[in-house]
Motif scaffolding. Structure first.
Motif, PDB file in Angstrom:
ATOM      1  N   ILE A  56       0.851  -1.187   0.000  1.00  9.03           N
ATOM      2  CA  ILE A  56       0.000   0.000   0.000  1.00  9.03           C
ATOM      3  C   ILE A  56       0.892   1.244   0.000  1.00  9.03           C
ATOM      4  O   ILE A  56       1.838   1.341   0.780  1.00  9.03           O
ATOM      5  CB  ILE A  56      -0.899   0.031   1.257  1.00  9.03           C
ATOM      6  CG1 ILE A  56      -1.811  -1.191   1.305  1.00  9.03           C
ATOM      7  CG2 ILE A  56      -1.703   1.312   1.335  1.00  9.03           C
ATOM      8  CD1 ILE A  56      -2.860  -1.232   0.229  1.00  9.03           C
ATOM      9  N   VAL A  57       0.584   2.204  -0.875  1.00  5.48           N
ATOM     10  CA  VAL A  57       1.285   3.486  -0.888  1.00  5.48           C
ATOM     11  C   VAL A  57       0.680   4.355   0.203  1.00  5.48           C
ATOM     12  O   VAL A  57      -0.518   4.611   0.207  1.00  5.48           O
ATOM     13  CB  VAL A  57       1.144   4.195  -2.254  1.00  5.48           C
ATOM     14  CG1 VAL A  57       1.831   5.553  -2.219  1.00  5.48           C
ATOM     15  CG2 VAL A  57       1.702   3.352  -3.375  1.00  5.48           C
ATOM     16  N   LEU A  58       1.501   4.792   1.156  1.00  4.37           N
ATOM     17  CA  LEU A  58       1.040   5.670   2.236  1.00  4.37           C
ATOM     18  C   LEU A  58       1.202   7.140   1.875  1.00  4.37           C
ATOM     19  O   LEU A  58       0.356   7.965   2.203  1.00  4.37           O
ATOM     20  CB  LEU A  58       1.790   5.360   3.524  1.00  4.37           C
ATOM     21  CG  LEU A  58       1.605   3.944   4.067  1.00  4.37           C
ATOM     22  CD1 LEU A  58       2.474   3.740   5.288  1.00  4.37           C
ATOM     23  CD2 LEU A  58       0.160   3.668   4.375  1.00  4.37           C
ATOM     24  N   ASP A  59       2.323   7.477   1.238  1.00  5.73           N
ATOM     25  CA  ASP A  59       2.504   8.821   0.703  1.00  5.73           C
ATOM     26  C   ASP A  59       3.507   8.745  -0.437  1.00  5.73           C
ATOM     27  O   ASP A  59       4.252   7.786  -0.563  1.00  5.73           O
ATOM     28  CB  ASP A  59       2.916   9.839   1.771  1.00  5.73           C
ATOM     29  CG  ASP A  59       4.221   9.524   2.465  1.00  5.73           C
ATOM     30  OD1 ASP A  59       5.181   9.141   1.777  1.00  5.73           O
ATOM     31  OD2 ASP A  59       4.294   9.677   3.682  1.00  5.73           O
ATOM     32  N   TYR A  60       3.473   9.771  -1.300  1.00  3.67           N
ATOM     33  CA  TYR A  60       4.356   9.774  -2.456  1.00  3.67           C
ATOM     34  C   TYR A  60       4.658  11.192  -2.886  1.00  3.67           C
ATOM     35  O   TYR A  60       3.966  12.145  -2.526  1.00  3.67           O
ATOM     36  CB  TYR A  60       3.737   8.991  -3.620  1.00  3.67           C
ATOM     37  CG  TYR A  60       2.564   9.691  -4.268  1.00  3.67           C
ATOM     38  CD1 TYR A  60       2.742  10.427  -5.434  1.00  3.67           C
ATOM     39  CD2 TYR A  60       1.291   9.639  -3.723  1.00  3.67           C
ATOM     40  CE1 TYR A  60       1.670  11.087  -6.027  1.00  3.67           C
ATOM     41  CE2 TYR A  60       0.228  10.282  -4.308  1.00  3.67           C
ATOM     42  CZ  TYR A  60       0.431  11.008  -5.468  1.00  3.67           C
ATOM     43  OH  TYR A  60      -0.633  11.656  -6.043  1.00  3.67           O
ATOM     44  N   SER A  61       5.737  11.319  -3.655  1.00  2.00           N
ATOM     45  CA  SER A  61       6.106  12.585  -4.281  1.00  2.00           C
ATOM     46  C   SER A  61       6.638  12.246  -5.668  1.00  2.00           C
ATOM     47  O   SER A  61       6.601  11.089  -6.085  1.00  2.00           O
ATOM     48  CB  SER A  61       7.174  13.312  -3.451  1.00  2.00           C
ATOM     49  OG  SER A  61       8.396  12.613  -3.508  1.00  2.00           O
ATOM     50  N   ASP A  62       7.156  13.244  -6.364  1.00  2.00           N
ATOM     51  CA  ASP A  62       7.716  12.989  -7.698  1.00  2.00           C
ATOM     52  C   ASP A  62       8.965  12.121  -7.625  1.00  2.00           C
ATOM     53  O   ASP A  62       9.331  11.483  -8.607  1.00  2.00           O
ATOM     54  CB  ASP A  62       8.064  14.310  -8.379  1.00  2.00           C
ATOM     55  CG  ASP A  62       6.830  15.126  -8.691  1.00  2.00           C
ATOM     56  OD1 ASP A  62       5.732  14.531  -8.764  1.00  2.00           O
ATOM     57  OD2 ASP A  62       6.959  16.355  -8.857  1.00  2.00           O
ATOM     58  N   THR A  63       9.634  12.101  -6.481  1.00  2.00           N
ATOM     59  CA  THR A  63      10.907  11.396  -6.362  1.00  2.00           C
ATOM     60  C   THR A  63      10.824  10.035  -5.690  1.00  2.00           C
ATOM     61  O   THR A  63      11.777   9.265  -5.752  1.00  2.00           O
ATOM     62  CB  THR A  63      11.919  12.251  -5.583  1.00  2.00           C
ATOM     63  OG1 THR A  63      11.374  12.539  -4.296  1.00  2.00           O
ATOM     64  CG2 THR A  63      12.219  13.547  -6.313  1.00  2.00           C
ATOM     65  N   GLY A  64       9.705   9.701  -5.030  1.00  2.00           N
ATOM     66  CA  GLY A  64       9.636   8.413  -4.353  1.00  2.00           C
ATOM     67  C   GLY A  64       8.334   8.172  -3.626  1.00  2.00           C
ATOM     68  O   GLY A  64       7.401   8.975  -3.692  1.00  2.00           O
ATOM     69  N   PHE A  69       3.849  -2.993   3.654  1.00  2.00           N
ATOM     70  CA  PHE A  69       3.580  -4.356   3.205  1.00  2.00           C
ATOM     71  C   PHE A  69       2.901  -5.143   4.318  1.00  2.00           C
ATOM     72  O   PHE A  69       2.880  -4.723   5.470  1.00  2.00           O
ATOM     73  CB  PHE A  69       4.884  -5.052   2.799  1.00  2.00           C
ATOM     74  CG  PHE A  69       5.562  -4.389   1.632  1.00  2.00           C
ATOM     75  CD1 PHE A  69       5.136  -4.627   0.339  1.00  2.00           C
ATOM     76  CD2 PHE A  69       6.611  -3.509   1.822  1.00  2.00           C
ATOM     77  CE1 PHE A  69       5.748  -4.025  -0.741  1.00  2.00           C
ATOM     78  CE2 PHE A  69       7.228  -2.900   0.754  1.00  2.00           C
ATOM     79  CZ  PHE A  69       6.799  -3.148  -0.534  1.00  2.00           C
ATOM     80  N   GLN A  70       2.376  -6.305   3.950  1.00  2.00           N
ATOM     81  CA  GLN A  70       1.691  -7.139   4.928  1.00  2.00           C
ATOM     82  C   GLN A  70       2.665  -7.826   5.883  1.00  2.00           C
ATOM     83  O   GLN A  70       2.331  -8.100   7.028  1.00  2.00           O
ATOM     84  CB  GLN A  70       0.862  -8.192   4.184  1.00  2.00           C
ATOM     85  CG  GLN A  70      -0.395  -8.557   4.865  1.00  2.00           C
ATOM     86  CD  GLN A  70      -1.284  -9.383   3.952  1.00  2.00           C
ATOM     87  OE1 GLN A  70      -0.870  -9.857   2.899  1.00  2.00           O
ATOM     88  NE2 GLN A  70      -2.506  -9.561   4.361  1.00  2.00           N
ATOM     89  N   THR A  71       3.861  -8.123   5.395  1.00  2.00           N
ATOM     90  CA  THR A  71       4.861  -8.819   6.214  1.00  2.00           C
ATOM     91  C   THR A  71       6.132  -7.986   6.324  1.00  2.00           C
ATOM     92  O   THR A  71       6.287  -6.978   5.635  1.00  2.00           O
ATOM     93  CB  THR A  71       5.223 -10.186   5.587  1.00  2.00           C
ATOM     94  OG1 THR A  71       5.797  -9.959   4.297  1.00  2.00           O
ATOM     95  CG2 THR A  71       3.998 -11.074   5.470  1.00  2.00           C
ATOM     96  N   ASN A  72       7.050  -8.418   7.164  1.00  2.00           N
ATOM     97  CA  ASN A  72       8.305  -7.710   7.396  1.00  2.00           C
ATOM     98  C   ASN A  72       9.463  -8.237   6.547  1.00  2.00           C
ATOM     99  O   ASN A  72      10.613  -8.074   6.923  1.00  2.00           O
ATOM    100  CB  ASN A  72       8.698  -7.800   8.867  1.00  2.00           C
ATOM    101  CG  ASN A  72       7.752  -7.045   9.762  1.00  2.00           C
ATOM    102  OD1 ASN A  72       6.960  -6.246   9.298  1.00  2.00           O
ATOM    103  ND2 ASN A  72       7.823  -7.310  11.045  1.00  2.00           N
TER     104      ASN A  72
END
Length: 108
Positions: A56-64, A69-72
């Motif tokens: 799941i994407v929690l936050d993003y920008s133009d650079t990253g 994830f569900q597991t570690n």
């Protein structure tokens, strides 16, 4: 007196070099972080071996992006990121990973 000598020693105090002082007082250049959009969208990373892992994407920008994830499981250094729901995709480098979250920087 013997106790004081054992604790503090006999010699004269050492002189701190000016280079050490200068290094401690030199201002660090401040680089502003890119503006990040907070989202909760599905994404996937593909390893070099072809293994696909969903997250799941929690936050993003133009650079990253910051992914959860569900597991570690540990990520390899380079992955192919596919987060079309937020318009981000391409080869990415894993900059940091803590538990089930990871920060990826897009290359190129």
């Amino acid at each position: 007196m013997a106790l004081i000598t054992r604790i503090f020693g006999k010699g004269k105090p050492s002189i701190v070099g000016t280079e050490r002082f200068r290094k401690a007082t030199t201002p660090v250049e401040d680089h502003p972080r890119p503006v990040r959009a907070m989202v909760y969208r599905e994404a996937s990373v593909t390893y070099e071996s072809g293994y696909v892992r969903k997250g799941i994407v929690l936050d993003y920008s133009d650079t990253g992006v910051r992914l959860r994830f569900q597991t570690n499981e540990g990520l390899p250094r380079l992955v192919t990121l596919n987060a079309r729901s937020v318009g981000v995709q391409g080869v990415a480098e894993v900059i940091w990973q803590k538990g089930s979250e990871a920060g990826l920087k897009l290359l190129g």
